[in-house]
Design a protein around this motif. Sequence first.
Motif, PDB file in Angstrom:
ATOM      1  N   TYR A 199     -62.184  -7.760   2.529  1.00 49.82           N
ATOM      2  CA  TYR A 199     -60.895  -7.544   3.195  1.00 49.82           C
ATOM      3  C   TYR A 199     -60.562  -6.064   3.375  1.00 49.82           C
ATOM      4  O   TYR A 199     -60.022  -5.655   4.403  1.00 49.82           O
ATOM      5  N   ASN A 200     -60.907  -5.265   2.358  1.00 41.98           N
ATOM      6  CA  ASN A 200     -60.502  -3.859   2.361  1.00 41.98           C
ATOM      7  C   ASN A 200     -61.149  -3.011   3.446  1.00 41.98           C
ATOM      8  O   ASN A 200     -60.700  -1.898   3.697  1.00 41.98           O
ATOM      9  N   VAL A 201     -62.214  -3.525   4.063  1.00 42.46           N
ATOM     10  CA  VAL A 201     -62.817  -2.720   5.133  1.00 42.46           C
ATOM     11  C   VAL A 201     -62.438  -3.231   6.527  1.00 42.46           C
ATOM     12  O   VAL A 201     -62.930  -2.728   7.533  1.00 42.46           O
ATOM     13  N   LEU A 202     -61.558  -4.219   6.592  1.00 42.01           N
ATOM     14  CA  LEU A 202     -61.081  -4.662   7.912  1.00 42.01           C
ATOM     15  C   LEU A 202     -60.262  -3.534   8.536  1.00 42.01           C
ATOM     16  O   LEU A 202     -59.737  -2.673   7.818  1.00 42.01           O
ATOM     17  N   PRO A 203     -60.128  -3.498   9.856  1.00 42.56           N
ATOM     18  CA  PRO A 203     -59.407  -2.382  10.498  1.00 42.56           C
ATOM     19  C   PRO A 203     -58.023  -2.145   9.877  1.00 42.56           C
ATOM     20  O   PRO A 203     -57.274  -3.084   9.635  1.00 42.56           O
ATOM     21  N   ALA A 204     -57.742  -0.863   9.611  1.00 46.34           N
ATOM     22  CA  ALA A 204     -56.479  -0.503   8.957  1.00 46.34           C
ATOM     23  C   ALA A 204     -55.271  -0.938   9.782  1.00 46.34           C
ATOM     24  O   ALA A 204     -54.222  -1.268   9.234  1.00 46.34           O
ATOM     25  N   ILE A 205     -55.419  -0.948  11.098  1.00 45.94           N
ATOM     26  CA  ILE A 205     -54.291  -1.331  11.957  1.00 45.94           C
ATOM     27  C   ILE A 205     -53.878  -2.785  11.665  1.00 45.94           C
ATOM     28  O   ILE A 205     -52.697  -3.134  11.752  1.00 45.94           O
ATOM     29  N   TYR A 206     -54.814  -3.627  11.266  1.00 43.87           N
ATOM     30  CA  TYR A 206     -54.480  -5.008  10.905  1.00 43.87           C
ATOM     31  C   TYR A 206     -53.844  -5.072   9.519  1.00 43.87           C
ATOM     32  O   TYR A 206     -52.888  -5.804   9.303  1.00 43.87           O
ATOM     33  N   ARG A 207     -54.424  -4.320   8.592  1.00 48.29           N
ATOM     34  CA  ARG A 207     -53.988  -4.424   7.197  1.00 48.29           C
ATOM     35  C   ARG A 207     -52.690  -3.685   6.924  1.00 48.29           C
ATOM     36  O   ARG A 207     -51.905  -4.074   6.072  1.00 48.29           O
ATOM     37  N   LYS A 208     -52.496  -2.563   7.637  1.00 46.09           N
ATOM     38  CA  LYS A 208     -51.374  -1.692   7.279  1.00 46.09           C
ATOM     39  C   LYS A 208     -50.412  -1.407   8.416  1.00 46.09           C
ATOM     40  O   LYS A 208     -49.443  -0.678   8.252  1.00 46.09           O
ATOM     41  N   GLY A 209     -50.680  -1.941   9.607  1.00 45.62           N
ATOM     42  CA  GLY A 209     -49.773  -1.705  10.726  1.00 45.62           C
ATOM     43  C   GLY A 209     -50.012  -0.357  11.376  1.00 45.62           C
ATOM     44  O   GLY A 209     -50.968   0.343  11.058  1.00 45.62           O
ATOM     45  N   SER A 210     -49.122   0.001  12.294  1.00 50.28           N
ATOM     46  CA  SER A 210     -49.254   1.253  13.047  1.00 50.28           C
ATOM     47  C   SER A 210     -48.066   2.152  12.764  1.00 50.28           C
ATOM     48  O   SER A 210     -46.932   1.690  12.731  1.00 50.28           O
ATOM     49  N   VAL A 211     -48.351   3.430  12.587  1.00 49.84           N
ATOM     50  CA  VAL A 211     -47.277   4.398  12.384  1.00 49.84           C
ATOM     51  C   VAL A 211     -47.342   5.439  13.490  1.00 49.84           C
ATOM     52  O   VAL A 211     -48.410   5.997  13.747  1.00 49.84           O
ATOM     53  N   LEU A 212     -46.235   5.676  14.141  1.00 46.72           N
ATOM     54  CA  LEU A 212     -46.154   6.749  15.129  1.00 46.72           C
ATOM     55  C   LEU A 212     -45.179   7.777  14.598  1.00 46.72           C
ATOM     56  O   LEU A 212     -44.041   7.435  14.273  1.00 46.72           O
ATOM     57  N   LEU A 213     -45.659   8.988  14.475  1.00 46.84           N
ATOM     58  CA  LEU A 213     -44.834  10.062  13.936  1.00 46.84           C
ATOM     59  C   LEU A 213     -44.707  11.144  14.983  1.00 46.84           C
ATOM     60  O   LEU A 213     -45.702  11.486  15.620  1.00 46.84           O
ATOM     61  N   ARG A 214     -43.505  11.685  15.140  1.00 47.21           N
ATOM     62  CA  ARG A 214     -43.385  12.815  16.042  1.00 47.21           C
ATOM     63  C   ARG A 214     -43.788  14.057  15.258  1.00 47.21           C
ATOM     64  O   ARG A 214     -43.251  14.309  14.191  1.00 47.21           O
ATOM     65  N   GLY A 215     -44.756  14.781  15.745  1.00 43.37           N
ATOM     66  CA  GLY A 215     -45.168  15.954  14.982  1.00 43.37           C
ATOM     67  C   GLY A 215     -46.239  16.731  15.684  1.00 43.37           C
ATOM     68  O   GLY A 215     -46.672  16.387  16.777  1.00 43.37           O
ATOM     69  N   GLU A 216     -46.672  17.786  15.011  1.00 43.22           N
ATOM     70  CA  GLU A 216     -47.672  18.677  15.594  1.00 43.22           C
ATOM     71  C   GLU A 216     -49.078  18.143  15.338  1.00 43.22           C
ATOM     72  O   GLU A 216     -49.923  18.182  16.206  1.00 43.22           O
ATOM     73  N   THR A 217     -49.292  17.662  14.118  1.00 39.18           N
ATOM     74  CA  THR A 217     -50.617  17.160  13.776  1.00 39.18           C
ATOM     75  C   THR A 217     -50.714  15.729  14.238  1.00 39.18           C
ATOM     76  O   THR A 217     -49.810  14.948  14.001  1.00 39.18           O
ATOM     77  N   THR A 218     -51.798  15.426  14.902  1.00 39.20           N
ATOM     78  CA  THR A 218     -51.884  14.081  15.459  1.00 39.20           C
ATOM     79  C   THR A 218     -53.230  13.443  15.164  1.00 39.20           C
ATOM     80  O   THR A 218     -54.203  14.109  14.898  1.00 39.20           O
ATOM     81  N   THR A 219     -53.248  12.138  15.211  1.00 43.27           N
ATOM     82  CA  THR A 219     -54.528  11.432  15.193  1.00 43.27           C
ATOM     83  C   THR A 219     -54.555  10.565  16.433  1.00 43.27           C
ATOM     84  O   THR A 219     -53.515  10.222  16.971  1.00 43.27           O
ATOM     85  N   THR A 220     -55.721  10.233  16.888  1.00 43.90           N
ATOM     86  CA  THR A 220     -55.803   9.402  18.093  1.00 43.90           C
ATOM     87  C   THR A 220     -55.357   7.985  17.759  1.00 43.90           C
ATOM     88  O   THR A 220     -55.642   7.498  16.663  1.00 43.90           O
ATOM     89  N   PRO A 221     -54.675   7.324  18.686  1.00 42.28           N
ATOM     90  CA  PRO A 221     -54.223   5.969  18.399  1.00 42.28           C
ATOM     91  C   PRO A 221     -55.326   5.053  17.899  1.00 42.28           C
ATOM     92  O   PRO A 221     -55.147   4.324  16.952  1.00 42.28           O
ATOM     93  N   GLY A 222     -56.500   5.124  18.501  1.00 41.44           N
ATOM     94  CA  GLY A 222     -57.585   4.243  18.085  1.00 41.44           C
ATOM     95  C   GLY A 222     -58.071   4.525  16.673  1.00 41.44           C
ATOM     96  O   GLY A 222     -58.655   3.657  16.032  1.00 41.44           O
TER      97      GLY A 222
END
Length: 246
Positions: A199-222
């Motif tokens: 279970y722990n290696v399933l995609p994080a978006i499924y296990r933990k949801g999505s976070v959108l933060l307004r900021g300078e440092t970013t990660t790609t949505p995917g």
Amino acid sequence: MAGTRFAYVRSYEQPDPLLPNTFLVVRVDGHGFHRFSDTHGFEKPNDMRALELMNHAAKDVMEAYPDIVLAFGESDEFSFMLHKSCTLFNRRHSKILTSITSHFTSAYVFHWSAHFPNTRLEYPPSFDGRVVVYPTEREVKDYFAWRQADTHINNLYNTTFWALVHRGGLSTAEAHSRLKGTVSKNKHEILFSQFGINYNVLPAIYRKGSVLLRGETTTTPGAARDGQEGSAEGGMLLIKRVKYTP
Ligand SMILES: Nc1nc2c(ncn2[C@@H]2O[C@H](COP(=O)(O)OP(=O)(O)OP(=O)(O)O)[C@@H](O)[C@H]2O)c(=O)[nH]1
Ligand SMILES: [Mg+2]
């Protein structure tokens, strides 16, 4: 209209200001998405296209409303946090709630075909919404922790449930009764011993949801899928864990 004998009706419109100097959380939730997901053939337990469409709509909302500093999404819901000193629409409850809910809904429809190029939208989806006012950081952090815990509990259940049905050959009724009374550990065990799923290696978006933060440092949505960091335009951050710095 002013000065006419009808103008008095205006006084029936009540002011509805939200408490000043408090955190505002607007949560939108898909109306009847059990049916909507069935009608549109969403994959079970998680449909990446549907989650990315939700994220896309949420990103549009954040771009339209700079007062939103953080958003969290899972399943058919998204929570938007507006900063404490926000004066959007003079903090009028109905104006804030309806504008954000409406923008989210229209963005969801607007971007539908980009995420579901081969699926016709069969009927107009809608979202309900609420505003919750939180006085301190503690409640805000607990709010997002609560939503993320919900993501985890639902996803672990749904992942095990559909593994039993799709791969274990159980009927949905049998899967329900197999899972009745099980705790988290039991579900992890079923997944691993019966289906070889860690279970722990399933995609994080499924296990933990999505976070959108307004900021300078970013990660790609995917990147939320594999937890890797990267950079993206738009000042949005999608990470696997709720991080909130006031
Ligand atoms: N197959 C599939 N279904 C999903 C997915 N995300 C959300 N759903 C469906 O959406 C529902 C969301 O739960 P709720 O919001 O409690 O249910 P609802 O039918 O929208 O009901 P209301 O919100 O009360 O109108 C889930 O129960 C699923 O049926 C997905 O990725 N795949
Ligand atoms: Mg719903």
